[in-house]
Design a protein around this motif. Sequence first.
Motif, PDB file in Angstrom:
ATOM      1  N   GLY A  66       0.783  -1.224   0.000  1.00  0.00           N
ATOM      2  CA  GLY A  66       0.000   0.000   0.000  1.00  0.00           C
ATOM      3  C   GLY A  66       0.817   1.277   0.000  1.00  0.00           C
ATOM      4  O   GLY A  66       0.261   2.367  -0.085  1.00  0.00           O
ATOM      5  N   ASP A  67       2.141   1.179   0.082  1.00  0.00           N
ATOM      6  CA  ASP A  67       3.004   2.368   0.068  1.00  0.00           C
ATOM      7  C   ASP A  67       3.220   2.796  -1.382  1.00  0.00           C
ATOM      8  O   ASP A  67       4.215   2.448  -2.009  1.00  0.00           O
ATOM      9  N   THR A  68       2.279   3.547  -1.911  1.00  0.00           N
ATOM     10  CA  THR A  68       2.323   3.932  -3.323  1.00  0.00           C
ATOM     11  C   THR A  68       3.466   4.891  -3.653  1.00  0.00           C
ATOM     12  O   THR A  68       3.813   5.053  -4.818  1.00  0.00           O
ATOM     13  N   LEU A  69       4.051   5.517  -2.646  1.00  0.00           N
ATOM     14  CA  LEU A  69       5.144   6.461  -2.888  1.00  0.00           C
ATOM     15  C   LEU A  69       6.522   5.806  -2.869  1.00  0.00           C
ATOM     16  O   LEU A  69       7.519   6.460  -3.166  1.00  0.00           O
ATOM     17  N   LEU A  70       6.603   4.519  -2.525  1.00  0.00           N
ATOM     18  CA  LEU A  70       7.909   3.862  -2.440  1.00  0.00           C
ATOM     19  C   LEU A  70       8.718   3.947  -3.732  1.00  0.00           C
ATOM     20  O   LEU A  70       9.896   4.299  -3.682  1.00  0.00           O
ATOM     21  N   PRO A  71       8.153   3.650  -4.895  1.00  0.00           N
ATOM     22  CA  PRO A  71       8.977   3.748  -6.109  1.00  0.00           C
ATOM     23  C   PRO A  71       9.566   5.153  -6.316  1.00  0.00           C
ATOM     24  O   PRO A  71      10.757   5.290  -6.623  1.00  0.00           O
ATOM     25  N   ALA A  72       8.775   6.187  -6.128  1.00  0.00           N
ATOM     26  CA  ALA A  72       9.288   7.563  -6.287  1.00  0.00           C
ATOM     27  C   ALA A  72      10.326   7.880  -5.214  1.00  0.00           C
ATOM     28  O   ALA A  72      11.331   8.550  -5.487  1.00  0.00           O
ATOM     29  N   ARG A  73      10.109   7.394  -3.997  1.00  0.00           N
ATOM     30  CA  ARG A  73      11.055   7.643  -2.899  1.00  0.00           C
ATOM     31  C   ARG A  73      12.378   6.915  -3.158  1.00  0.00           C
ATOM     32  O   ARG A  73      13.454   7.447  -2.910  1.00  0.00           O
ATOM     33  N   ALA A  74      12.312   5.682  -3.692  1.00  0.00           N
ATOM     34  CA  ALA A  74      13.526   4.926  -4.009  1.00  0.00           C
ATOM     35  C   ALA A  74      14.315   5.621  -5.113  1.00  0.00           C
ATOM     36  O   ALA A  74      15.541   5.727  -5.043  1.00  0.00           O
ATOM     37  N   LEU A  75      13.610   6.117  -6.113  1.00  0.00           N
ATOM     38  CA  LEU A  75      14.268   6.848  -7.195  1.00  0.00           C
ATOM     39  C   LEU A  75      14.926   8.120  -6.661  1.00  0.00           C
ATOM     40  O   LEU A  75      16.072   8.432  -7.000  1.00  0.00           O
ATOM     41  N   ALA A  76      14.223   8.841  -5.784  1.00  0.00           N
ATOM     42  CA  ALA A  76      14.787  10.061  -5.188  1.00  0.00           C
ATOM     43  C   ALA A  76      16.006   9.737  -4.327  1.00  0.00           C
ATOM     44  O   ALA A  76      17.002  10.465  -4.360  1.00  0.00           O
ATOM     45  N   ALA A  77      15.963   8.644  -3.575  1.00  0.00           N
ATOM     46  CA  ALA A  77      17.099   8.259  -2.731  1.00  0.00           C
ATOM     47  C   ALA A  77      18.303   7.880  -3.583  1.00  0.00           C
ATOM     48  O   ALA A  77      19.437   8.276  -3.285  1.00  0.00           O
ATOM     49  N   ASP A  78      18.073   7.146  -4.669  1.00  0.00           N
ATOM     50  CA  ASP A  78      19.158   6.760  -5.570  1.00  0.00           C
ATOM     51  C   ASP A  78      19.804   7.994  -6.190  1.00  0.00           C
ATOM     52  O   ASP A  78      21.032   8.122  -6.214  1.00  0.00           O
ATOM     53  N   ARG A  79      18.977   8.906  -6.653  1.00  0.00           N
ATOM     54  CA  ARG A  79      19.510  10.143  -7.260  1.00  0.00           C
ATOM     55  C   ARG A  79      20.256  10.978  -6.230  1.00  0.00           C
ATOM     56  O   ARG A  79      21.298  11.561  -6.529  1.00  0.00           O
ATOM     57  N   PHE A  80      19.722  11.045  -5.012  1.00  0.00           N
ATOM     58  CA  PHE A  80      20.382  11.783  -3.933  1.00  0.00           C
ATOM     59  C   PHE A  80      21.770  11.205  -3.664  1.00  0.00           C
ATOM     60  O   PHE A  80      22.759  11.949  -3.596  1.00  0.00           O
ATOM     61  N   LEU A  81      21.862   9.901  -3.517  1.00  0.00           N
ATOM     62  CA  LEU A  81      23.152   9.274  -3.216  1.00  0.00           C
ATOM     63  C   LEU A  81      24.171   9.498  -4.325  1.00  0.00           C
ATOM     64  O   LEU A  81      25.353   9.684  -4.055  1.00  0.00           O
ATOM     65  N   HIS A  82      23.723   9.498  -5.568  1.00  0.00           N
ATOM     66  CA  HIS A  82      24.654   9.738  -6.672  1.00  0.00           C
ATOM     67  C   HIS A  82      24.966  11.213  -6.868  1.00  0.00           C
ATOM     68  O   HIS A  82      26.049  11.561  -7.313  1.00  0.00           O
ATOM     69  N   ARG A  83      24.035  12.060  -6.489  1.00  0.00           N
ATOM     70  CA  ARG A  83      24.255  13.505  -6.623  1.00  0.00           C
ATOM     71  C   ARG A  83      25.252  14.001  -5.575  1.00  0.00           C
ATOM     72  O   ARG A  83      26.146  14.766  -5.885  1.00  0.00           O
ATOM     73  N   VAL A  84      25.088  13.571  -4.340  1.00  0.00           N
ATOM     74  CA  VAL A  84      25.956  14.074  -3.270  1.00  0.00           C
ATOM     75  C   VAL A  84      27.271  13.317  -3.207  1.00  0.00           C
ATOM     76  O   VAL A  84      28.269  13.853  -2.736  1.00  0.00           O
ATOM     77  N   GLY A  85      27.266  12.073  -3.670  1.00  0.00           N
ATOM     78  CA  GLY A  85      28.491  11.288  -3.779  1.00  0.00           C
ATOM     79  C   GLY A  85      29.398  11.354  -2.564  1.00  0.00           C
ATOM     80  O   GLY A  85      28.979  11.135  -1.434  1.00  0.00           O
ATOM     81  N   ALA A  86      30.634  11.678  -2.820  1.00  0.00           N
ATOM     82  CA  ALA A  86      31.653  11.707  -1.771  1.00  0.00           C
ATOM     83  C   ALA A  86      31.401  12.785  -0.724  1.00  0.00           C
ATOM     84  O   ALA A  86      31.961  12.737   0.362  1.00  0.00           O
ATOM     85  N   ALA A  87      30.544  13.740  -1.025  1.00  0.00           N
ATOM     86  CA  ALA A  87      30.277  14.813  -0.067  1.00  0.00           C
ATOM     87  C   ALA A  87      29.601  14.304   1.206  1.00  0.00           C
ATOM     88  O   ALA A  87      29.665  14.959   2.242  1.00  0.00           O
ATOM     89  N   LEU A  88      28.968  13.139   1.145  1.00  0.00           N
ATOM     90  CA  LEU A  88      28.330  12.590   2.341  1.00  0.00           C
ATOM     91  C   LEU A  88      29.354  12.320   3.444  1.00  0.00           C
ATOM     92  O   LEU A  88      29.056  12.490   4.618  1.00  0.00           O
ATOM     93  N   ALA A  89      30.542  11.886   3.070  1.00  0.00           N
ATOM     94  CA  ALA A  89      31.584  11.607   4.065  1.00  0.00           C
ATOM     95  C   ALA A  89      31.918  12.865   4.857  1.00  0.00           C
ATOM     96  O   ALA A  89      32.135  12.797   6.073  1.00  0.00           O
ATOM     97  N   GLN A  90      31.927  14.010   4.204  1.00  0.00           N
ATOM     98  CA  GLN A  90      32.195  15.281   4.885  1.00  0.00           C
ATOM     99  C   GLN A  90      30.963  15.834   5.580  1.00  0.00           C
ATOM    100  O   GLN A  90      31.046  16.380   6.669  1.00  0.00           O
ATOM    101  N   ALA A  91      29.805  15.666   4.956  1.00  0.00           N
ATOM    102  CA  ALA A  91      28.575  16.246   5.492  1.00  0.00           C
ATOM    103  C   ALA A  91      28.061  15.513   6.733  1.00  0.00           C
ATOM    104  O   ALA A  91      27.404  16.116   7.575  1.00  0.00           O
TER     105      ALA A  91
END
Length: 184
Positions: A66-91
């Motif tokens: 019933g979590d209809t937003l999961l696919p969009a949330r997974a796509l957003a999380a994937d894009r976030f992780l690739h967008r911020v990349g190595a900056a997460l280690a510092q952030a």
Amino acid sequence: MIRGPVLPKVRDSLWSLLAPRLDQLESGLTLVHEPLECGDAALGVVDGLARDAIGGPVAVMLALEGDTLLPARALAADRFLHRVGAALAQAVPEANFAHGVPGRVLVVGTEASAGLIDEVCALPLQSLMACTLEPFRVDGVERFAVRWVHGSSDATDASSAGRRASTSTGDPASASSSARPRAG
């Protein structure tokens, strides 16, 4: 004595079963923060941000029927992780992420949410792993078996990329020691 399955159907009960045992999905996987908002707040949050054995960030998401937003949330999380990349280690220095290690999305559900997991697996995600948990009790102790449906926790299998099913148990006594799984 083995009794019938314990099927947590609400986010809190599934998360409370999984969060302290992430290392049983993948050796070395450790929860560092919960929850993580990584984009549009209307999509909801990622259940947890974990660090894998080599220091890479892993966005852990629960798949619930019933979590209809999961696919969009997974796509957003994937894009976030690739967008911020190595900056997460510092952030997020307290997480001890390794510099230069790419992030991954890990979707975890139960048999009841298998259709939803299939929807997420069909998305063009760069680094997705997905599994279903089969919770059960043995002598009053709650445990779970893991069935990988996308990616794999078996790094010794060179053909582990792509869609396949394998099982392992979420028993503290039988936690396997595997290296970082490959994204499918």
